[in-house]
Design an enzyme around this catalytic site. Sequence first.
Site, PDB file in Angstrom:
ATOM      1  NE  ARG A 107     -99.882 -38.215 -94.909  1.00  0.00           N
ATOM      2  CZ  ARG A 107     -99.153 -38.135 -93.921  1.00  0.00           C
ATOM      3  NH1 ARG A 107     -99.430 -38.544 -92.736  1.00  0.00           N
ATOM      4  NH2 ARG A 107     -97.832 -37.725 -93.962  1.00  0.00           N
ATOM      5  CG  HIS A 134     -93.655 -38.300 -97.376  1.00  0.00           C
ATOM      6  ND1 HIS A 134     -94.557 -37.391 -97.172  1.00  0.00           N
ATOM      7  CD2 HIS A 134     -93.637 -38.423 -95.811  1.00  0.00           C
ATOM      8  CE1 HIS A 134     -94.745 -36.714 -96.476  1.00  0.00           C
ATOM      9  NE2 HIS A 134     -94.595 -37.560 -95.436  1.00  0.00           N
ATOM     10  CD  GLN A 137     -90.202 -36.026 -93.824  1.00  0.00           C
ATOM     11  OE1 GLN A 137     -91.297 -35.955 -93.435  1.00  0.00           O
ATOM     12  NE2 GLN A 137     -89.204 -35.401 -93.291  1.00  0.00           N
ATOM     13  CG  ASP A 225     -90.024 -43.808 -92.016  1.00  0.00           C
ATOM     14  OD1 ASP A 225     -90.585 -43.549 -91.004  1.00  0.00           O
ATOM     15  OD2 ASP A 225     -90.823 -43.824 -93.104  1.00  0.00           O
ATOM     16  CB  CYS A 266     -89.755 -38.626 -92.056  1.00  0.00           C
ATOM     17  SG  CYS A 266     -90.579 -40.354 -92.047  1.00  0.00           S
ATOM     18  NE  ARG A 294     -93.371 -32.522 -94.435  1.00  0.00           N
ATOM     19  CZ  ARG A 294     -94.094 -33.404 -94.478  1.00  0.00           C
ATOM     20  NH1 ARG A 294     -93.899 -34.354 -93.327  1.00  0.00           N
ATOM     21  NH2 ARG A 294     -95.304 -33.421 -94.908  1.00  0.00           N
TER      22      ARG A 294
HETATM   23  N1   CP Z   1     -93.333 -37.035 -91.439  1.00  0.00           N
HETATM   24  C1   CP Z   1     -94.724 -37.085 -91.597  1.00  0.00           C
HETATM   25  O1   CP Z   1     -95.261 -36.983 -92.666  1.00  0.00           O
HETATM   26  O2   CP Z   1     -95.316 -37.300 -90.498  1.00  0.00           O
HETATM   27  P1   CP Z   1     -97.175 -37.058 -90.461  1.00  0.00           P
HETATM   28  O3   CP Z   1     -97.383 -38.601 -90.623  1.00  0.00           O
HETATM   29  O4   CP Z   1     -97.417 -36.804 -88.879  1.00  0.00           O
HETATM   30  O5   CP Z   1     -97.619 -36.283 -91.283  1.00  0.00           O
HETATM   31  N1  NVA Z   2     -93.149 -44.625 -93.911  1.00  0.00           N
HETATM   32  C1  NVA Z   2     -94.124 -44.061 -93.123  1.00  0.00           C
HETATM   33  C2  NVA Z   2     -94.009 -42.517 -93.167  1.00  0.00           C
HETATM   34  C3  NVA Z   2     -94.641 -41.679 -92.341  1.00  0.00           C
HETATM   35  C4  NVA Z   2     -94.645 -40.088 -92.356  1.00  0.00           C
HETATM   36  C5  NVA Z   2     -95.381 -44.310 -93.303  1.00  0.00           C
HETATM   37  O1  NVA Z   2     -95.858 -44.332 -94.594  1.00  0.00           O
HETATM   38  O2  NVA Z   2     -96.466 -44.730 -92.466  1.00  0.00           O
END
Ligand code: CP
Ligand code: NVA
Length: 308
Positions: A107, A134, A137, A225, A266, A294
Site C-alpha cells: 500500500r 484499489h 477492494q 467513499d 469500502c 476482502r
Molecule cells: N477498505 C480498505 O482498504 O480499508 P483499510 O484502509 O482499513 O485497509
Molecule cells: N479513498 C480512500 C480509500 C480507503 C480505503 C483513501 O484512499 O483514503
Amino acid sequence: MKHFLDIDKTDSGDLRGIIDQARDMKAARAGRPKGAPDDVLPLAGHMVALIFEKPSTRTRVSFDVGVRQLGGQTMVLSGADMQLGHGETIADTARVLSRYVDLIMMRTFEQDTLLEMAEYATVPVINGLTNRTHPCQIMADVMTFEEHRGPIAGRKVVWSGDGNNVCASMVQAAGQFGFDFTFTGPAQLDPEAEFIGEARRKGVNISVERDARKAVAGADLVMTDTWVSMHDSQSSRERRHNMLRPYQVNAELMRHAKPDALFMHCLPAHRDEEATSEVMDGANSVVFDEAENRLHAQKAVMRWCLGL
Ligand code: CP
Ligand code: NVA
C-alpha cells in the site's frame, strides 16, 4: 510473473476465476473459527511481506489472516520503519525483499512506486491501494454484489461522490465484468478520462450525470467513499465537503434507485458525511460483507499470483 496491479491489467477470464474461487473457498470454511486453517494449504512454506506506507485496518488484517488460513506466514512492514522511507531505492528494496519472501503486497502513495516495485521484484506484487486505484477492494465488491444479487454483468452501478482511487478501480471493473457505470459528482472530482475511455472501449456504458437523483434512477448498486482520501491534503477538506454535499448517499437519494438497490462503501466511513448512518445500517447495505469478502477475494488473488 503474475502481479496483481490493477483490474484492467488482469485478464477478464482470470478475474472471473478469482471471484469464483473466492466464493468456493468462503463456502468451504463456513462456520470455522477464523484462525483455523483451510482444508488445502497452498501457501504452506511461503512468506508474504505486507508493506504499508499509509494506515489500514481491513487490508492489513484481511491479508494477514488470509495468508495464515492458506498455511503461509506474513511479516507486516511499515514504510516509515524500512530503509525505503530513508533513501533506499524502490528497485533495491524490491530486489532485496525478493530474496526473503515469496509475495509482496504493498500500500503506497504513487502508482509509480508500485510499478517500480513490480518491475524489479522477482516475486509477484499485489496492489493494496495507491492514490490512483484499489483493485483488491473492487474484487471483494464484485464478489459481494454477486453473492446478494447474482451476475453483475449488465447491471447498473452508480458511484456518488469523489471520483477517487476506489471509483477508478470500479470503472475498470465495469469494462472487465461488463456492467454499466454512472458517475455522479462535481466535475472537479470526475474519474480520470483515461479510466472512462478505456472502459468505454470495452463496450460498456459509462456515463457522467451531475444530478445525483437522475443518476441513481434504475441503479442496482449505489456506492460511495470518503470525501477526503488519505492522499488528499487536509487543507482541501472544507472545499471538498462543500462540493460533495449534494452527493451524500441518504435515504432520500436511495429512494430514486431500484427498491432492492444495494449500498456499498469500502470503509472506513465518515458517517453522516458521504453516507448517512440510516443508509449504512439499512437493510440494503452490504458494507460489512464487503469487508469480510476482502479476506476471501484476496486469498484467491494470492493463489492466482503464485499459480497455487
Ligand atoms: N477498505 C480498505 O482498504 O480499508 P483499510 O484502509 O482499513 O485497509
Ligand atoms: N479513498 C480512500 C480509500 C480507503 C480505503 C483513501 O484512499 O483514503
